[in-house]
Design a protein around this motif. Structure first.
Motif, PDB file in Angstrom:
ATOM      1  N   ASP A   1       0.822  -1.206   0.000  1.00  0.00           N
ATOM      2  CA  ASP A   1       0.000   0.000   0.000  1.00  0.00           C
ATOM      3  C   ASP A   1       0.859   1.260   0.000  1.00  0.00           C
ATOM      4  O   ASP A   1       0.430   2.314  -0.478  1.00  0.00           O
ATOM      5  CB  ASP A   1      -0.942   0.026   1.206  1.00  0.00           C
ATOM      6  CG  ASP A   1      -2.059  -1.004   1.101  1.00  0.00           C
ATOM      7  OD1 ASP A   1      -2.292  -1.542  -0.007  1.00  0.00           O
ATOM      8  OD2 ASP A   1      -2.685  -1.278   2.148  1.00  0.00           O
ATOM      9  N   ARG A   2       2.083   1.138   0.535  1.00  0.00           N
ATOM     10  CA  ARG A   2       3.026   2.264   0.540  1.00  0.00           C
ATOM     11  C   ARG A   2       3.859   2.293  -0.754  1.00  0.00           C
ATOM     12  O   ARG A   2       4.848   2.983  -0.831  1.00  0.00           O
ATOM     13  CB  ARG A   2       3.961   2.159   1.745  1.00  0.00           C
ATOM     14  CG  ARG A   2       3.277   2.342   3.091  1.00  0.00           C
ATOM     15  CD  ARG A   2       4.279   2.179   4.212  1.00  0.00           C
ATOM     16  NE  ARG A   2       3.675   2.307   5.524  1.00  0.00           N
ATOM     17  CZ  ARG A   2       4.332   2.139   6.664  1.00  0.00           C
ATOM     18  NH1 ARG A   2       5.626   1.841   6.652  1.00  0.00           N
ATOM     19  NH2 ARG A   2       3.704   2.266   7.816  1.00  0.00           N
ATOM     20  N   ARG A   3       3.474   1.490  -1.711  1.00  0.00           N
ATOM     21  CA  ARG A   3       4.085   1.437  -3.045  1.00  0.00           C
ATOM     22  C   ARG A   3       5.396   0.635  -3.104  1.00  0.00           C
ATOM     23  O   ARG A   3       6.170   0.784  -4.043  1.00  0.00           O
ATOM     24  CB  ARG A   3       4.319   2.837  -3.615  1.00  0.00           C
ATOM     25  CG  ARG A   3       3.087   3.690  -3.675  1.00  0.00           C
ATOM     26  CD  ARG A   3       2.248   3.279  -4.859  1.00  0.00           C
ATOM     27  NE  ARG A   3       1.130   4.216  -5.040  1.00  0.00           N
ATOM     28  CZ  ARG A   3      -0.123   3.839  -5.007  1.00  0.00           C
ATOM     29  NH1 ARG A   3      -0.443   2.598  -4.817  1.00  0.00           N
ATOM     30  NH2 ARG A   3      -1.082   4.717  -5.186  1.00  0.00           N
ATOM     31  N   ALA A   4       5.651  -0.207  -2.142  1.00  0.00           N
ATOM     32  CA  ALA A   4       6.825  -1.086  -2.213  1.00  0.00           C
ATOM     33  C   ALA A   4       6.531  -2.251  -3.145  1.00  0.00           C
ATOM     34  O   ALA A   4       5.392  -2.731  -3.202  1.00  0.00           O
ATOM     35  CB  ALA A   4       7.176  -1.616  -0.826  1.00  0.00           C
ATOM     36  N   ARG A   5       7.521  -2.686  -3.857  1.00  0.00           N
ATOM     37  CA  ARG A   5       7.419  -3.955  -4.581  1.00  0.00           C
ATOM     38  C   ARG A   5       7.722  -5.051  -3.566  1.00  0.00           C
ATOM     39  O   ARG A   5       8.601  -4.901  -2.716  1.00  0.00           O
ATOM     40  CB  ARG A   5       8.423  -4.008  -5.728  1.00  0.00           C
ATOM     41  CG  ARG A   5       8.083  -3.035  -6.843  1.00  0.00           C
ATOM     42  CD  ARG A   5       9.131  -2.998  -7.909  1.00  0.00           C
ATOM     43  NE  ARG A   5       9.053  -4.175  -8.777  1.00  0.00           N
ATOM     44  CZ  ARG A   5       9.923  -4.429  -9.749  1.00  0.00           C
ATOM     45  NH1 ARG A   5      10.939  -3.602  -9.970  1.00  0.00           N
ATOM     46  NH2 ARG A   5       9.783  -5.512 -10.499  1.00  0.00           N
ATOM     47  N   LEU A   6       6.983  -6.146  -3.642  1.00  0.00           N
ATOM     48  CA  LEU A   6       7.150  -7.246  -2.696  1.00  0.00           C
ATOM     49  C   LEU A   6       7.851  -8.415  -3.362  1.00  0.00           C
ATOM     50  O   LEU A   6       7.643  -8.685  -4.549  1.00  0.00           O
ATOM     51  CB  LEU A   6       5.792  -7.718  -2.186  1.00  0.00           C
ATOM     52  CG  LEU A   6       4.919  -6.692  -1.487  1.00  0.00           C
ATOM     53  CD1 LEU A   6       3.600  -7.322  -1.086  1.00  0.00           C
ATOM     54  CD2 LEU A   6       5.630  -6.101  -0.275  1.00  0.00           C
ATOM     55  N   CYS A   7       8.642  -9.124  -2.569  1.00  0.00           N
ATOM     56  CA  CYS A   7       9.241 -10.358  -3.053  1.00  0.00           C
ATOM     57  C   CYS A   7       9.324 -11.346  -1.900  1.00  0.00           C
ATOM     58  O   CYS A   7       9.256 -10.974  -0.728  1.00  0.00           O
ATOM     59  CB  CYS A   7      10.618 -10.112  -3.678  1.00  0.00           C
ATOM     60  SG  CYS A   7      11.829  -9.326  -2.604  1.00  0.00           S
ATOM     61  N   VAL A   8       9.423 -12.612  -2.254  1.00  0.00           N
ATOM     62  CA  VAL A   8       9.620 -13.691  -1.289  1.00  0.00           C
ATOM     63  C   VAL A   8      10.708 -14.603  -1.840  1.00  0.00           C
ATOM     64  O   VAL A   8      10.950 -14.645  -3.046  1.00  0.00           O
ATOM     65  CB  VAL A   8       8.328 -14.494  -1.009  1.00  0.00           C
ATOM     66  CG1 VAL A   8       7.288 -13.628  -0.315  1.00  0.00           C
ATOM     67  CG2 VAL A   8       7.764 -15.103  -2.264  1.00  0.00           C
ATOM     68  N   PRO A   9      11.388 -15.326  -0.948  1.00  0.00           N
ATOM     69  CA  PRO A   9      12.493 -16.156  -1.416  1.00  0.00           C
ATOM     70  C   PRO A   9      12.017 -17.429  -2.104  1.00  0.00           C
ATOM     71  O   PRO A   9      11.060 -18.068  -1.675  1.00  0.00           O
ATOM     72  CB  PRO A   9      13.259 -16.474  -0.135  1.00  0.00           C
ATOM     73  CG  PRO A   9      12.244 -16.353   0.953  1.00  0.00           C
ATOM     74  CD  PRO A   9      11.263 -15.321   0.502  1.00  0.00           C
ATOM     75  N   ALA A  10      12.723 -17.758  -3.170  1.00  0.00           N
ATOM     76  CA  ALA A  10      12.600 -19.060  -3.833  1.00  0.00           C
ATOM     77  C   ALA A  10      13.950 -19.745  -3.661  1.00  0.00           C
ATOM     78  O   ALA A  10      14.993 -19.082  -3.647  1.00  0.00           O
ATOM     79  CB  ALA A  10      12.276 -18.880  -5.310  1.00  0.00           C
TER      80      ALA A  10
END
Length: 190
Positions: A71-80
């Protein structure tokens, strides 16, 4: 044969995870929400790229916090897990997730690979010196070192339940201390 150092870490990990497993589900949900609120308040500037994780077993659930960052405009990622190392893949609403082993899921190989500037780091146990015991494979320590080798310095925030605190975490040369640890009770800083 495991060293005394490795045995101490394994014992700490086992005991801390057993304590976390004893939490009632409702208690874990409420504590997770409190941690999300505390981190959101502690991080006033929105990160450009925030890495989080999708919870497994009795792990803290930080998905509401990840949505706050989005919502604060961050791009999200998670580990693979790719060839035994972590690769931070962009998490996009509606994109399919693939099993990674250990009960974890991540976006597929076509997802964008991102370098996070803020990392929400899972842990098994922690101490007040910002030391952490992970799950025993060293994935996060190697990933953080790899980012630093690129000249990057992501903010490292450990997220956990207060019951996972221990007196002292044995730290090896490759163990990376965190910048903050946030529990449902407090924000721990140096």
């Amino acid at each position: 044969m495991a060293s005394d150092f490795q045995e101490r870490k394994a014992t700490i990990r086992r005991n801390a995870l057993a304590g976390r497993d004893k939490m009632a589900e409702a208690e874990r949900i409420e504590a997770s929400l409190s941690v999300c609120d505390r981190v959101a308040a502690a991080v006033s500037a929105a990160p450009a790229v925030a890495s989080g994780f999708l919870p497994i077993r009795s792990e803290i659930d930080i998905r509401p916090l990840m949505m706050t960052f989005a919502d604060r405009r961050a791009r999200l990622c998670v580990p693979a897990i790719v060839d035994g190392e972590l690769q931070f893949r962009e998490l996009v609403r509606g994109a399919p997730l693939e099993p990674q082993g250990f009960g974890t899921f991540a976006p597929g190989k076509d997802a964008a690979i991102l370098d996070p500037d803020l990392m929400l780091v899972p842990l098994a146990a922690f101490d007040r010196r910002l030391g952490r015991v992970g799950y025993g494979r060293g994935y996060y320590d190697r990933a953080i070192t790899s980012l630093r080798d690129k000249g990057l310095s992501p903010m490292l925030i450990g997220v956990a339940f207060a019951c996972q605190e221990v007196e002292a975490v044995p730290m090896d040369a490759h163990d990376v201390p965190l910048d903050l640890i946030v529990t449902e009770r407090e924000v721990i800083r140096q």
